[in-house]
Design an enzyme around this catalytic site. Structure first.
Site, PDB file in Angstrom:
ATOM      1  N   GLU A  50       8.402   6.939   8.384  1.00 40.23           N
ATOM      2  CA  GLU A  50       8.701   8.026   8.295  1.00 40.23           C
ATOM      3  C   GLU A  50       7.913   9.271   8.942  1.00 40.23           C
ATOM      4  O   GLU A  50       7.962  10.457   9.398  1.00 40.23           O
ATOM      5  CB  GLU A  50       8.209   8.716   6.664  1.00 40.23           C
ATOM      6  CG  GLU A  50       9.147   7.964   5.753  1.00 40.23           C
ATOM      7  CD  GLU A  50      10.893   8.636   5.618  1.00 40.23           C
ATOM      8  OE1 GLU A  50      10.793   9.752   6.339  1.00 40.23           O
ATOM      9  OE2 GLU A  50      11.454   8.141   4.890  1.00 40.23           O
ATOM     10  N   GLU A  81       2.517 -14.773   3.156  1.00 45.12           N
ATOM     11  CA  GLU A  81       1.313 -13.916   2.794  1.00 45.12           C
ATOM     12  C   GLU A  81      -0.056 -14.803   2.555  1.00 45.12           C
ATOM     13  O   GLU A  81      -0.978 -14.270   2.341  1.00 45.12           O
ATOM     14  CB  GLU A  81       1.589 -13.143   1.599  1.00 45.12           C
ATOM     15  CG  GLU A  81       1.796 -13.839   0.265  1.00 45.12           C
ATOM     16  CD  GLU A  81       1.916 -12.802  -0.747  1.00 45.12           C
ATOM     17  OE1 GLU A  81       0.935 -12.848  -1.821  1.00 45.12           O
ATOM     18  OE2 GLU A  81       2.832 -12.052  -0.839  1.00 45.12           O
TER      19      GLU A  81
END
Length: 320
Positions: A106, A137
């Site tokens: 953004e 992860e």
């Protein structure tokens, strides 16, 4: 169903049974504990579920507010790093990693920054943005490897996002960053966990157990989104990427945004629609240039010269 506020969230946790070697870890990681208010979630009506979730969500803003000092410290640290030529780098896995990806994505359209200024790394790479990548992860080495791949420097600031506070990928990234002298920030929902011990600055909103046990895309994810909103918006405001409270550097990539640009120029200068449109065209659709044109009533060439002379500082260019 009783009103959500009538429940005692810690009552259930106080009665949690021991599970041998995992007891200490379970008790400390509140994001994995069960919320007594939602024990009958599978038997609630839609209205009851919605009301309960809304009540639980109402706690998030207060929890984030209690971390204001740490968030502000992180903002100042990131601003300092970027002014020295560094980057803001988000690191996370799963839902936490996706929050970082969203915030980084953004920044260019909202603040007109380079896509290289705010970077997001997610365990498992691009595929992990839309689907689970099993085991991605679980490696500290992968976190360090991914930072090496983007050539992390001491000027960069690494923000590790991990609701559990234990994600190996994030821990490894933070350790590597500290090892080379880069500033580190942790955003977590569990304070006394590895990411909090590794990072220099710790932002840890205590949102409590989730309505759906262990689903940290809920309150924990909401708190992460709020914190990242604050970090990126405050950083860009401090760096001069806004004028007053207007998006002066936003990218004009569609008709809706072009119309918004005209509104921004009118609100910032008091000019008419036609004058704002004319200035925007003359300035090459650069809102900064257009605003200088309108404020000082000068041509585009002179407006660009003034901005260049003050390093793009809009306030200085228009004499405010």
């Amino acid at each position: 169903m009783a009103e959500p506020r009538d429940f005692l969230p810690d009552l259930y946790n106080a009665r949690m049974p021991s599970h041998g070697s995992t007891r200490g870890r379970t008790e400390r990681r509140r994001t994995e504990q069960r919320n007594p208010a939602s024990k009958n979630l599978d038997r609630m009506t839609a209205r009851e579920i919605v009301r309960l979730m809304n009540w639980e969500d109402s706690k998030v803003a207060r929890a984030v507010g209690r971390e204001s000092a740490a968030i502000a410290q992180a903002v100042d640290t990131i601003v300092g790093g970027i002014r020295k030529g560094g980057r803001l780098i988000y690191v996370g896995a799963g839902s936490s990693g996706r929050m970082g990806v969203l915030d980084a994505a953004e920044c260019p359209p909202t603040f007109g920054t380079s896509a290289k200024l705010v970077v997001a790394l997610i365990a498992g790479g691009r595929r992990a943005i839309t689907q689970a990548v099993e085991g991605a992860e679980d490696s500290e080495r992968n976190g360090a490897r991914d930072l090496r791949a983007i050539r992390l420097t001491r000027k960069d600031v690494v923000v590790g996002i991990a609701a559990s506070g234990t994600t190996p990928y994030v821990v490894g990234a933070l350790r590597y960053a500290r090892g080379i002298g880069a500033m580190t920030v942790a955003v977590t929902s569990n304070l006394r966990m590895p990411v909090g011990r590794v990072a220099k600055i710790v932002i840890a909103p205590e949102v409590g157990p989730e309505v759906l046990t262990g689903s940290t895309r809920l309150k924990a994810g909401t708190s992460q989104k709020m914190v990242l909103n604050m970090l990126s918006t405050a950083v860009m405001a401090r760096l001069g990427h806004v004028y007053e409270n207007l998006m002066i550097d936003m990218m004009l990539t569609n008709e809706k945004l072009a119309e918004r640009a005209v509104r921004i120029l009118r609100e910032a200068s008091g000019a008419s629609v036609s004058a704002a449109e004319q200035a925007l065209r003359a300035g090459g659709h650069d809102l900064r240039v257009a605003l200088v044109i309108l404020k000082l009533r000068i041509g585009a060439v002179e407006a660009k010269r003034r901005l260049k002379a003050v390093g793009g500082d809009l306030r200085k260019a228009i004499g405010e």
